[in-house]
Enzyme design. Structure first.
Site, PDB file in Angstrom:
ATOM      1  N   ASN A  81      27.671  -6.299  39.558  1.00  0.00           N
ATOM      2  CA  ASN A  81      28.644  -6.306  38.462  1.00  0.00           C
ATOM      3  C   ASN A  81      28.154  -7.039  37.221  1.00  0.00           C
ATOM      4  O   ASN A  81      28.850  -7.096  36.207  1.00  0.00           O
ATOM      5  CB  ASN A  81      29.983  -6.882  38.934  1.00  0.00           C
TER       6      ASN A  81
ATOM      7  N   ARG B 154      43.851   2.224  38.396  1.00  0.00           N
ATOM      8  CA  ARG B 154      42.758   1.813  37.513  1.00  0.00           C
ATOM      9  C   ARG B 154      42.816   2.446  36.117  1.00  0.00           C
ATOM     10  O   ARG B 154      41.884   3.142  35.691  1.00  0.00           O
ATOM     11  CB  ARG B 154      41.392   2.067  38.170  1.00  0.00           C
TER      12      ARG B 154
ATOM     13  N   ILE C 239      42.862   2.565  31.878  1.00  0.00           N
ATOM     14  CA  ILE C 239      41.968   1.896  30.922  1.00  0.00           C
ATOM     15  C   ILE C 239      42.722   1.552  29.629  1.00  0.00           C
ATOM     16  O   ILE C 239      42.128   1.423  28.568  1.00  0.00           O
ATOM     17  CB  ILE C 239      40.704   2.728  30.628  1.00  0.00           C
ATOM     18  N   ASP C 240      44.047   1.398  29.760  1.00  0.00           N
ATOM     19  CA  ASP C 240      44.866   1.128  28.573  1.00  0.00           C
ATOM     20  C   ASP C 240      44.448  -0.161  27.855  1.00  0.00           C
ATOM     21  O   ASP C 240      44.474  -0.235  26.622  1.00  0.00           O
ATOM     22  CB  ASP C 240      46.349   1.064  28.967  1.00  0.00           C
TER      23      ASP C 240
ATOM     24  N   ASP D 121      36.977  -8.174  45.765  1.00  0.00           N
ATOM     25  CA  ASP D 121      35.833  -7.441  46.317  1.00  0.00           C
ATOM     26  C   ASP D 121      35.380  -7.983  47.671  1.00  0.00           C
ATOM     27  O   ASP D 121      34.483  -7.409  48.294  1.00  0.00           O
ATOM     28  CB  ASP D 121      34.650  -7.463  45.327  1.00  0.00           C
TER      29      ASP D 121
HETATM   30  C1  UD1 Z   1      35.586  -5.036  38.008  1.00  0.00           C
HETATM   31  C2  UD1 Z   1      34.511  -4.913  39.062  1.00  0.00           C
HETATM   32  C3  UD1 Z   1      35.136  -4.659  40.425  1.00  0.00           C
HETATM   33  C4  UD1 Z   1      36.156  -5.745  40.740  1.00  0.00           C
HETATM   34  C5  UD1 Z   1      37.153  -5.893  39.604  1.00  0.00           C
HETATM   35  C6  UD1 Z   1      38.107  -7.070  39.795  1.00  0.00           C
HETATM   36  C7  UD1 Z   1      32.630  -3.996  37.849  1.00  0.00           C
HETATM   37  C8  UD1 Z   1      31.741  -2.831  37.627  1.00  0.00           C
HETATM   38  N1  UD1 Z   1      33.643  -3.804  38.726  1.00  0.00           N
HETATM   39  O1  UD1 Z   1      36.277  -3.790  37.973  1.00  0.00           O
HETATM   40  O2  UD1 Z   1      34.092  -4.676  41.394  1.00  0.00           O
HETATM   41  O3  UD1 Z   1      36.876  -5.360  41.899  1.00  0.00           O
HETATM   42  O4  UD1 Z   1      36.448  -6.108  38.353  1.00  0.00           O
HETATM   43  O5  UD1 Z   1      37.393  -8.254  39.972  1.00  0.00           O
HETATM   44  O6  UD1 Z   1      32.440  -5.062  37.302  1.00  0.00           O
HETATM   45  N2  UD1 Z   1      43.753  -2.733  34.673  1.00  0.00           N
HETATM   46  C9  UD1 Z   1      44.716  -2.104  33.922  1.00  0.00           C
HETATM   47  N3  UD1 Z   1      44.365  -1.574  32.709  1.00  0.00           N
HETATM   48  C10 UD1 Z   1      43.086  -1.663  32.217  1.00  0.00           C
HETATM   49  C11 UD1 Z   1      42.114  -2.322  32.987  1.00  0.00           C
HETATM   50  C12 UD1 Z   1      42.460  -2.853  34.218  1.00  0.00           C
HETATM   51  O7  UD1 Z   1      45.883  -2.003  34.327  1.00  0.00           O
HETATM   52  O8  UD1 Z   1      42.834  -1.164  31.104  1.00  0.00           O
HETATM   53  C13 UD1 Z   1      44.111  -3.299  36.002  1.00  0.00           C
HETATM   54  C14 UD1 Z   1      43.398  -2.568  37.145  1.00  0.00           C
HETATM   55  O9  UD1 Z   1      44.069  -1.387  37.505  1.00  0.00           O
HETATM   56  C15 UD1 Z   1      43.395  -3.620  38.236  1.00  0.00           C
HETATM   57  C16 UD1 Z   1      43.243  -4.926  37.445  1.00  0.00           C
HETATM   58  O10 UD1 Z   1      43.614  -4.627  36.101  1.00  0.00           O
HETATM   59  O11 UD1 Z   1      44.635  -3.611  38.907  1.00  0.00           O
HETATM   60  C17 UD1 Z   1      41.836  -5.486  37.470  1.00  0.00           C
HETATM   61  O12 UD1 Z   1      40.928  -4.533  36.984  1.00  0.00           O
HETATM   62  P1  UD1 Z   1      39.599  -4.913  36.195  1.00  0.00           P
HETATM   63  O13 UD1 Z   1      39.455  -6.393  36.129  1.00  0.00           O
HETATM   64  O14 UD1 Z   1      39.588  -4.140  34.922  1.00  0.00           O
HETATM   65  O15 UD1 Z   1      38.500  -4.329  37.148  1.00  0.00           O
HETATM   66  P2  UD1 Z   1      37.244  -3.452  36.766  1.00  0.00           P
HETATM   67  O16 UD1 Z   1      36.650  -3.939  35.503  1.00  0.00           O
HETATM   68  O17 UD1 Z   1      37.587  -2.020  36.904  1.00  0.00           O
END
Ligand code: UD1
Length: 417
Positions: A23, A121, A123-124, A304
């Site tokens: 990551n 997941r 991306i908002d 994780d």
């Molecule tokens: C990253 C890691 C992943 C880890 C996660 C949490 C990488 C490549 N992946 O994933 O291994 O499990 O962090 O530590 O680094 N969310 C929203 N809107 C958004 C973005 C996120 O609602 O725009 C929510 C997600 O659905 C989730 C939470 O926020 O419930 C955490 O997600 P996020 O921290 O963004 O994880 P990733 O970056 O996808």
């Protein structure tokens, strides 16, 4: 289709070298798109997610090769800012190309990212950050299209400390005019490592690793050689593997402080853990206590490691409670663990586990990366043969997982179905 075949019951002994953090490496590869000249990432694991992101960069004109255990990238010839579904859909971290290419070209069109099915997941939060910096964003037919005449420094507050959104906000502000201050940032150590890479390449970024990060726009980034941090999730997986299998091992190339949460829990459990420089030594204990935990953003217990640690709860005595507070659908491994004799009652994002003495071998299937690793650990504990289908999920994030376990004495092989 590759699968793992494991005969459980072997204790683990010996040494294992932990790889660089997936990551951390992934956003660094994306950030290479901003750099003039060569980037060299030392000790770069050749895992499937890394290969997929390198393929994305190559598809838009980058040169990249794995040499001497590292990865050399040159993005001087980037000539395209569009990434299709087949490539972007391979992994979650493709979303980092959004901020990177917007920064470099002031426009980007990319299909929605893929990655593990562990929740919706969205991306908002990423999109809000880019809009705040002045980008126009269009989401249509599975693509996100962003463009901006210029990106301007501003104050951004994330609705949630999302790891990916923090990285995208930073990537998009590296060349923005003036200063961007980002509040409620993710504090995961991989963010600090990724920022250390950008700083070494010439970016002006302050506060990474805390919840407020400020970025002063610069004109260009220059070529750089960088050694990423070690993978705390891989290290945690091997610590838990030892706790569920028995035995004693040394983990080399580890950063103790990044997995303190797990280490304290294992030490309170029955394991003996000591550290010497970058080496962690673990000696498993004799079961005996429940293993309960709740996940959360860093520095809380990492989501994780939840599936892997769940296996420990399943073979601990008494009743354990596991609460998953980051992803809403990260319990799919429990169906397989039940097939292996685990006693689990699921209530939304809370799992109530009644420990059994030992799991039983079964034919199960990995649905995602960490869930797949958890099933392998369950197989190490189980009596008899366990077959874990879907090894490709595990290979997305672990380098030579079966080889490393075999070197520690596990009876595991990777076979083709
Ligand atoms: C990253 C890691 C992943 C880890 C996660 C949490 C990488 C490549 N992946 O994933 O291994 O499990 O962090 O530590 O680094 N969310 C929203 N809107 C958004 C973005 C996120 O609602 O725009 C929510 C997600 O659905 C989730 C939470 O926020 O419930 C955490 O997600 P996020 O921290 O963004 O994880 P990733 O970056 O996808």
């Amino acid at each position: 289709m590759e699968r793992y075949e494991i005969i459980g019951g072997k204790k683990l002994y010996g040494e294992v070298e932990i790889d660089s953090a997936k990551n951390s490496v992934l956003p660094i590869i994306a950030a290479s798109a901003l750099v003039d000249g060569n980037v060299f990432i030392n000790k770069c694991p050749k895992i499937n997610d890394v290969i997929s992101l390198v393929d994305i960069l190559k598809s838009i004109g980058a040169k990249a090769e794995f040499i001497n255990g590292g990865l050399k990238i040159n993005c001087d010839g980037l000539n395209n800012c569009e990434i299709g579904k087949d490539l972007a859909g391979e992994l979650r971290a493709s979303v980092c190309m959004l901020g990177a290419l917007l920064s470099r070209f002031k426009k980007v069109k990319i299909a929605y990212p893929g990655g593990c099915s562990i929740g919706k997941r969205p991306i908002d939060i990423h999109v809000k950050c880019l809009k705040k910096l002045g980008a126009t964003v269009l989401e249509e037919d599975g693509y996100i299209e962003c463009s901006a005449k210029s990106l301007k420094g501003t104050n951004i507050t994330l609705d949630y400390p999302s790891v990916g959104a923090t990285e995208n906000a930073i990537l998009a502000s590296v060349f923005a005019q003036g200063e961007t201050v980002i509040f409620n940032c993710a504090r995961e150590p991989e963010i600090k490592d990724f920022v250390d890479f950008l700083i070494k390449a010439g970016a002006k970024i302050y506060g990474a690793g805390t919840s407020v990060v400020s970025v002063k726009g610069v004109k260009r980034l220059k070529g750089v050689e960088f050694t990423p941090m070690s993978d705390r999730i891989e290290a945690g997986t091997f610590l838990i593997a030892t706790a569920v299998s028995g035995g004693e091992i040394c983990l080399k190339n580890c950063d103790f402080k990044n997995i303190l949460n797990l280490i304290n829990k294992l030490a309170n459990y029955t394991c003996k853990i000591t550290k010497f420089n970058d080496i962690i030594y673990i000696q498993s204990g004799k079961g005996g206590k429940p293993f309960s935990f709740s996940t959360g953003p860093y520095p809380l217990f990492p989501t994780d490691l939840q599936p892997q640690a769940s296996v420990l709860s399943c073979v601990s005595s008494g009743r354990s409670v596991i609460s998953e507070r980051v992803f809403e659908n990260r319990f799919s491994h429990f169906e397989c663990l039940k097939k292996m004799g685990a006693i689990v009652d699921l209530d939304g994002s809370v799992a109530h586990v009644r420990g059994v003495r030992r799991l039983a071998g079964a034919h199960v299937c990995a649905n995602d990366l960490r869930g797949g690793a958890a099933l392998v650990l369950a197989g190490l504990n189980a009596e008899g043969l366990t077959i874990v289908d879907g090894a490709h999920h595990v290979k997305r994030g672990y380098n030579n997982f079966d080889e490393k376990l075999r070197a520690l004495g596990a009876d595991i092989k990777l076979t083709e179905k």
